[in-house]
Write an enzyme that holds these catalytic residues in place. Structure first.
Site, PDB file in Angstrom:
ATOM      1  N   CYS A  28      44.653  43.812  53.710  1.00 24.71           N
ATOM      2  CA  CYS A  28      44.133  42.906  53.276  1.00 24.71           C
ATOM      3  C   CYS A  28      44.549  41.529  54.011  1.00 24.71           C
ATOM      4  CB  CYS A  28      44.204  42.628  51.626  1.00 24.71           C
ATOM      5  SG  CYS A  28      46.282  42.993  51.070  1.00 24.71           S
ATOM      6  N   GLU A  51      39.037  48.023  47.140  1.00 27.35           N
ATOM      7  CA  GLU A  51      39.904  47.548  46.392  1.00 27.35           C
ATOM      8  C   GLU A  51      40.507  46.493  47.696  1.00 27.35           C
ATOM      9  OE1 GLU A  51      44.125  45.542  45.924  1.00 27.35           O
ATOM     10  OE2 GLU A  51      43.592  47.699  46.645  1.00 27.35           O
ATOM     11  N   ARG A  53      47.938  39.173  39.504  1.00 25.35           N
ATOM     12  CA  ARG A  53      47.588  39.693  41.076  1.00 25.35           C
ATOM     13  C   ARG A  53      46.336  39.870  41.312  1.00 25.35           C
ATOM     14  NH1 ARG A  53      50.771  42.438  44.791  1.00 25.35           N
ATOM     15  NH2 ARG A  53      50.055  43.815  46.118  1.00 25.35           N
ATOM     16  N   ARG A  92      42.731  40.521  42.281  1.00 27.96           N
ATOM     17  CA  ARG A  92      41.844  41.501  43.522  1.00 27.96           C
ATOM     18  C   ARG A  92      40.493  41.902  43.192  1.00 27.96           C
ATOM     19  NH1 ARG A  92      45.924  40.466  45.372  1.00 27.96           N
ATOM     20  NH2 ARG A  92      48.170  42.036  46.017  1.00 27.96           N
TER      21      ARG A  92
END
Length: 293
Positions: A186, A233, A276, A278
């Site tokens: 990421c 993801e 968090r 995502r």
């Protein structure tokens, strides 16, 4: 020496006995056809998935790996490890009680799996834990960080293969599996990662040749193997990076592969004590029956 005596003379193979080769410059494990790391990956994958070994070449490599470790463990240099014995061990390795460390692990495979999956950019195994909890059996894993590899090995008894951009690594992926899982890097897309790279004068997004193009390796594997589904993801910022152009390319690439695409930004605060966010991207093969686990 007969097989019974060999069973007694060759002690159980412990993970601590396996040597390591480290690329000191990059501080990562070196993977190659003959490296100890690759042999450990070959062997551990075989022990857990011997029904997935398809080619004669792969079977020969398994036999070679087993021979190497049996040679290392024998008590006497004069003791001969015959081809016949190695072949018998390869046919039913657990019967010889040589590889217990690969199975006495905190998170073993489900006894009656409902589906199979592969674990790319595996890290320490978070994706695998989630998939195993749903009845999935992992048939291939890949990770190049040496500390993550050690943790993954300790958790699941399986050494991940290395750099997924290399053809030799991709060649170990079984022909058939149900789901591809990938939390591809990421840093090229995250707010923090982009900010840091820009401050260092480095490229971001797809222009980051080290990490930014890894999505296309995922797409390549999907194209080759055509799994029933994939589960990707990444960070929330993937959708807005480069004014939305990055996600437009990703979405278009996956849809061109004839997968129906579904995506959603989720906040992990329900499960961990932090925000968090995502993006979860799920795709289903339009050319196959609907996947049911």
């Amino acid at each position: 020496m007969n097989d019974r005596k060999k069973k007694q003379s060759i002690q159980d193979i412990k993970l601590a006995d396996f040597p390591e080769e480290i690329d000191e410059q990059n501080n990562i494990k070196v993977y190659g056809e003959t490296s100890w790391e690759n042999q450990l990956a070959v062997l551990s994958h075989y022990l857990h998935n011997n029904d997935c070994i398809e080619s004669k070449e792969s079977k020969r490599e398994v036999i070679y790996a087993i021979r190497e470790f049996l040679e290392q463990k024998k008590e006497s240099k004069k003791e001969e490890i015959t081809d016949e014995y190695v072949t018998k061990v390869a046919e039913d390795p657990t019967a010889y009680g040589l590889f217990s460390d690969f199975f006495n692990v905190p998170f073993p495979d489900p006894k009656k799996p409902k589906f199979t999956f592969i674990d790319l950019f595996a890290g320490m195994g978070g994706f695998r834990l989630a998939m195993q909890a749903q009845g999935g059996k992992c048939v291939f894993s890949s990770e190049w960080n040496k500390y993550a590899q050690k943790t993954y090995l300790a958790n699941f008894g399986e050494m991940p293969f290395g750099d997924i951009t290399k053809e030799i690594t991709k060649s170990y992926i079984p022909r058939n599996f149900d789901v591809l899982c990938a939390g591809f890097p990421c840093q090229p897309f995250s707010i923090a990662g982009v900010s840091k790279k820009k401050s260092l004068g480095r490229e971001t997004g797809f222009k980051d040749k080290t990490q930014g193009t890894l999505f296309f390796d995922v797409a390549d594997i999907i194209s080759r193997h055509r799994p029933k589904a994939f589960f990707l993801e990444n960070v929330k910022n993937l959708m807005s990076h480069d004014k939305g152009n990055t996600f437009k390319v990703i979405k278009g690439t996956l849809e061109e592969l004839r997968y129906s695409l579904h995506y959603l930004v989720m906040d992990g605060q329900t499960y961990v004590p932090q925000h968090r966010e995502r993006i979860m991207i799920v795709g289903f093969n339009r050319n196959k029956e609907q996947f049911v686990a």
